[in-house]
Scaffold this motif. Structure first.
Motif, PDB file in Angstrom:
ATOM      1  N   ARG A 157       1.564   3.025  11.932  1.00  0.00           N
ATOM      2  CA  ARG A 157       1.276   1.415  10.929  1.00  0.00           C
ATOM      3  C   ARG A 157       1.921   1.816  10.302  1.00  0.00           C
ATOM      4  NH1 ARG A 157      -4.474  -0.663  13.599  1.00  0.00           N
ATOM      5  NH2 ARG A 157      -3.977  -2.261  12.469  1.00  0.00           N
ATOM      6  N   LEU A 158       1.302   2.466   9.195  1.00  0.00           N
ATOM      7  CA  LEU A 158       1.904   2.216   7.632  1.00  0.00           C
ATOM      8  C   LEU A 158       3.254   2.617   7.414  1.00  0.00           C
ATOM      9  CD1 LEU A 158      -1.648   4.549   6.442  1.00  0.00           C
ATOM     10  CD2 LEU A 158      -0.700   1.961   5.931  1.00  0.00           C
ATOM     11  N   ALA A 159       3.414   3.373   7.890  1.00  0.00           N
ATOM     12  CA  ALA A 159       4.627   4.071   8.265  1.00  0.00           C
ATOM     13  C   ALA A 159       5.975   2.488   8.412  1.00  0.00           C
ATOM     14  CB  ALA A 159       5.341   5.625   8.724  1.00  0.00           C
ATOM     15  N   GLU A 160       5.916   2.169   9.675  1.00  0.00           N
ATOM     16  CA  GLU A 160       6.513   0.501   9.516  1.00  0.00           C
ATOM     17  C   GLU A 160       6.074  -0.171   8.453  1.00  0.00           C
ATOM     18  OE1 GLU A 160       6.574  -2.281  13.803  1.00  0.00           O
ATOM     19  OE2 GLU A 160       4.936  -0.904  13.331  1.00  0.00           O
ATOM     20  N   PHE A 161       5.100  -0.216   8.379  1.00  0.00           N
ATOM     21  CA  PHE A 161       4.995  -1.576   7.255  1.00  0.00           C
ATOM     22  C   PHE A 161       5.714  -1.043   6.179  1.00  0.00           C
ATOM     23  CE2 PHE A 161       3.275  -2.614   3.531  1.00  0.00           C
ATOM     24  CZ  PHE A 161       2.749  -4.112   3.653  1.00  0.00           C
ATOM     25  N   LEU A 162       6.142   0.002   5.279  1.00  0.00           N
ATOM     26  CA  LEU A 162       6.683   0.475   4.565  1.00  0.00           C
ATOM     27  C   LEU A 162       8.331   0.480   4.545  1.00  0.00           C
ATOM     28  CD1 LEU A 162       4.474   3.864   3.267  1.00  0.00           C
ATOM     29  CD2 LEU A 162       4.710   1.119   2.152  1.00  0.00           C
ATOM     30  N   ALA A 163       7.962   0.871   5.981  1.00  0.00           N
ATOM     31  CA  ALA A 163       9.963   0.259   6.016  1.00  0.00           C
ATOM     32  C   ALA A 163      10.297  -0.829   6.319  1.00  0.00           C
ATOM     33  CB  ALA A 163      10.554   1.604   7.713  1.00  0.00           C
ATOM     34  N   ASN A 164       9.730  -1.838   6.931  1.00  0.00           N
ATOM     35  CA  ASN A 164      10.031  -2.803   6.904  1.00  0.00           C
ATOM     36  C   ASN A 164      10.335  -3.674   5.677  1.00  0.00           C
ATOM     37  OD1 ASN A 164       9.744  -3.070   9.864  1.00  0.00           O
ATOM     38  ND2 ASN A 164       7.647  -3.653  10.208  1.00  0.00           N
ATOM     39  N   ASN A 165       9.465  -2.861   4.533  1.00  0.00           N
ATOM     40  CA  ASN A 165       9.329  -3.761   3.510  1.00  0.00           C
ATOM     41  C   ASN A 165      10.361  -2.582   2.209  1.00  0.00           C
ATOM     42  OD1 ASN A 165       7.185  -6.664   3.464  1.00  0.00           O
ATOM     43  ND2 ASN A 165       6.539  -4.673   4.563  1.00  0.00           N
ATOM     44  N   LEU A 166      10.765  -1.418   2.480  1.00  0.00           N
ATOM     45  CA  LEU A 166      11.357  -1.016   1.940  1.00  0.00           C
ATOM     46  C   LEU A 166      12.313  -2.086   0.515  1.00  0.00           C
ATOM     47  CD1 LEU A 166      11.429   2.085   0.423  1.00  0.00           C
ATOM     48  CD2 LEU A 166      12.964   2.721   2.277  1.00  0.00           C
ATOM     49  N   LEU A 167      12.838  -2.329   1.141  1.00  0.00           N
ATOM     50  CA  LEU A 167      13.885  -3.710   0.678  1.00  0.00           C
ATOM     51  C   LEU A 167      13.516  -4.058  -0.340  1.00  0.00           C
ATOM     52  CD1 LEU A 167      16.992  -3.953   0.514  1.00  0.00           C
ATOM     53  CD2 LEU A 167      16.903  -5.832   2.097  1.00  0.00           C
ATOM     54  N   TRP A 168      12.175  -5.227  -0.077  1.00  0.00           N
ATOM     55  CA  TRP A 168      11.657  -5.407  -1.217  1.00  0.00           C
ATOM     56  C   TRP A 168      10.894  -4.838  -2.092  1.00  0.00           C
ATOM     57  CZ3 TRP A 168       6.569  -4.875  -2.401  1.00  0.00           C
ATOM     58  CH2 TRP A 168       5.958  -5.413  -3.261  1.00  0.00           C
ATOM     59  N   ALA A 169      11.146  -4.272  -1.784  1.00  0.00           N
ATOM     60  CA  ALA A 169       9.995  -2.677  -2.946  1.00  0.00           C
ATOM     61  C   ALA A 169      11.484  -2.495  -3.861  1.00  0.00           C
ATOM     62  CB  ALA A 169      10.111  -1.668  -2.324  1.00  0.00           C
ATOM     63  N   CYS A 170      12.252  -2.146  -2.979  1.00  0.00           N
ATOM     64  CA  CYS A 170      13.659  -1.573  -3.635  1.00  0.00           C
ATOM     65  C   CYS A 170      14.152  -2.844  -5.381  1.00  0.00           C
ATOM     66  CB  CYS A 170      14.278  -0.732  -3.085  1.00  0.00           C
ATOM     67  SG  CYS A 170      13.922   0.804  -2.493  1.00  0.00           S
ATOM     68  N   SER A 171      13.785  -4.212  -4.345  1.00  0.00           N
ATOM     69  CA  SER A 171      14.797  -4.876  -4.663  1.00  0.00           C
ATOM     70  C   SER A 171      13.533  -5.867  -6.185  1.00  0.00           C
ATOM     71  CB  SER A 171      15.034  -6.030  -4.205  1.00  0.00           C
ATOM     72  OG  SER A 171      16.366  -5.669  -3.355  1.00  0.00           O
ATOM     73  N   SER A 172      12.428  -5.515  -5.863  1.00  0.00           N
ATOM     74  CA  SER A 172      11.532  -6.451  -6.705  1.00  0.00           C
ATOM     75  C   SER A 172      10.183  -5.879  -7.479  1.00  0.00           C
ATOM     76  CB  SER A 172      11.094  -7.810  -6.177  1.00  0.00           C
ATOM     77  OG  SER A 172      12.052  -8.341  -5.412  1.00  0.00           O
ATOM     78  N   TYR A 173      10.357  -4.591  -7.281  1.00  0.00           N
ATOM     79  CA  TYR A 173       8.828  -4.257  -6.809  1.00  0.00           C
ATOM     80  C   TYR A 173       9.057  -3.532  -8.283  1.00  0.00           C
ATOM     81  CZ  TYR A 173       3.422  -1.647  -6.356  1.00  0.00           C
ATOM     82  OH  TYR A 173       2.461  -1.249  -6.798  1.00  0.00           O
ATOM     83  N   GLU A 174       7.923  -3.544  -9.557  1.00  0.00           N
ATOM     84  CA  GLU A 174       8.084  -2.371 -10.901  1.00  0.00           C
ATOM     85  C   GLU A 174       7.876  -1.456 -10.579  1.00  0.00           C
ATOM     86  OE1 GLU A 174       9.978  -3.292 -13.472  1.00  0.00           O
ATOM     87  OE2 GLU A 174       9.766  -5.258 -13.523  1.00  0.00           O
ATOM     88  N   ALA A 175       6.512  -0.828  -9.537  1.00  0.00           N
ATOM     89  CA  ALA A 175       6.312   0.480  -9.719  1.00  0.00           C
ATOM     90  C   ALA A 175       7.034   2.059  -8.429  1.00  0.00           C
ATOM     91  CB  ALA A 175       5.170   1.000  -9.103  1.00  0.00           C
ATOM     92  N   VAL A 176       8.357   0.573  -8.267  1.00  0.00           N
ATOM     93  CA  VAL A 176       9.370   1.276  -6.731  1.00  0.00           C
ATOM     94  C   VAL A 176       9.275   2.543  -7.167  1.00  0.00           C
ATOM     95  CG1 VAL A 176      11.219   0.191  -7.714  1.00  0.00           C
ATOM     96  CG2 VAL A 176      10.428   0.838  -5.268  1.00  0.00           C
ATOM     97  N   GLY A 177      10.042   2.781  -8.377  1.00  0.00           N
ATOM     98  CA  GLY A 177      10.009   4.805  -8.270  1.00  0.00           C
ATOM     99  C   GLY A 177       9.575   5.252  -8.260  1.00  0.00           C
ATOM    100  N   GLN A 178       7.873   4.852  -9.075  1.00  0.00           N
ATOM    101  CA  GLN A 178       6.475   6.032  -8.385  1.00  0.00           C
ATOM    102  C   GLN A 178       6.221   5.677  -7.232  1.00  0.00           C
ATOM    103  OE1 GLN A 178       4.540   7.858 -11.224  1.00  0.00           O
ATOM    104  NE2 GLN A 178       4.417   9.165  -8.724  1.00  0.00           N
ATOM    105  N   ASN A 179       6.252   4.845  -6.337  1.00  0.00           N
ATOM    106  CA  ASN A 179       6.084   4.837  -4.989  1.00  0.00           C
ATOM    107  C   ASN A 179       7.372   6.138  -4.611  1.00  0.00           C
ATOM    108  OD1 ASN A 179       5.145   1.508  -5.085  1.00  0.00           O
ATOM    109  ND2 ASN A 179       4.264   3.721  -5.354  1.00  0.00           N
ATOM    110  N   ILE A 180       8.913   5.972  -4.845  1.00  0.00           N
ATOM    111  CA  ILE A 180       9.732   6.623  -4.576  1.00  0.00           C
ATOM    112  C   ILE A 180       9.756   8.136  -4.718  1.00  0.00           C
ATOM    113  CG2 ILE A 180      12.083   7.558  -4.740  1.00  0.00           C
ATOM    114  CD1 ILE A 180      12.942   3.866  -4.383  1.00  0.00           C
ATOM    115  N   ASP A 181       8.615   8.124  -5.366  1.00  0.00           N
ATOM    116  CA  ASP A 181       8.437   9.854  -6.063  1.00  0.00           C
ATOM    117  C   ASP A 181       7.412   9.944  -5.252  1.00  0.00           C
ATOM    118  OD1 ASP A 181       8.984  12.016  -7.420  1.00  0.00           O
ATOM    119  OD2 ASP A 181       6.954  11.969  -8.743  1.00  0.00           O
TER     120      ASP A 181
END
Length: 232
Positions: A125-149
């Motif tokens: 369920r967690l993986a599904e949420f992250l997959a569904n919202n990954l595009l938003w994070a890559c476009s708008s979330y300031e800490a996305v670089g740390q999350n990707i790492d």
């Protein structure tokens, strides 16, 4: 905001995850598309990796194949692969994915997800949420670089254990020949085949290139030669 590289008076945006210049059609993003695609693939693989680790852990709880206890004690022996159990426990994969989901939800103004069940129930369920919202994070979330790492590291840990990859052992490569004040450091140095970097734990000196390795060896030999001359 994304990272940036100055070019004259213009500051060109860079990917927060890998640091490369964003393409002209990526200027509305914080992380580049290749980073998004690689992260999406890792997220998609995590549930299957977790299931394989969870099965491995279940076979390490101390029961024999017949189901009878291995000894008269009710306490099972310490599992030999604590690294596996650390990932499948409530504080492992599920907790690390859940921390990212909670942060994304807080930024989006969404309700923090309620109790998600056991790690085996929660990870998909967690993986599904992250997959569904990954595009938003890559476009708008300031800490996305740390999350990707973080996701790259988590995927790497799981894959290495599933594939039974062993970390290269460390070998002794002599002592540190650096002068620290009036004394010789001479802290034992070690190296591994996985990295060309050597760092002295005593004085902090680093050797990272082939030329620096040669300088290190020459300095060690000079110290040993001097010591031998004094002893003679």
């Amino acid at each position: 905001m994304s990272g940036a590289v100055e070019s004259g008076d213009y500051v060109w945006p860079t990917c927060l995850a890998c640091g490369r210049d964003l393409w002209t059609n990526e200027l509305d993003r914080l992380a580049c598309r290749p980073c998004e695609e690689r992260t999406a693939a890792r997220i998609a693989e995590l549930p299957a990796l977790f299931r394989q680790l969870d099965t491995t852990a279940a076979l390490m709880k101390g029961a024999s194949r017949s189901g009878s206890p291995t000894s008269g004690s009710r306490t099972p022996p310490i599992p030999p692969r604590l690294d596996v159990l650390n990932l499948v426990s409530p504080g492992g994969v599920a907790a690390r994915l859940g921390a990212i989901e909670d942060a994304w939800r807080a930024t989006l103004g969404w309700t923090i997800a309620p109790w998600r069940g056991s790690p085996a129930q929660a990870v998909p369920r967690l993986a599904e949420f992250l997959a569904n919202n990954l595009l938003w994070a890559c476009s708008s979330y300031e800490a996305v670089g740390q999350n990707i790492d973080d996701l790259r590291r988590l995927h790497g840990e799981c894959a290495a254990l599933v594939n039974d990859e062993r970390r290269p052992g460390r070998v002794q490569i002599g002592n540190c020949p650096m002068q620290v004040g009036d004394e010789l450091c001479w802290t034992p140095l070690t190296a591994t085949a996985a990295s060309h970097r050597v760092r002295c734990g005593g004085c902090g000196t680093r050797w990272e290139t082939l030329g620096e390795w040669r300088e290190l060896r020459a300095a060690q030999e000079a110290v040993l030669a001097e010591a031998a001359g004094v002893a003679a």
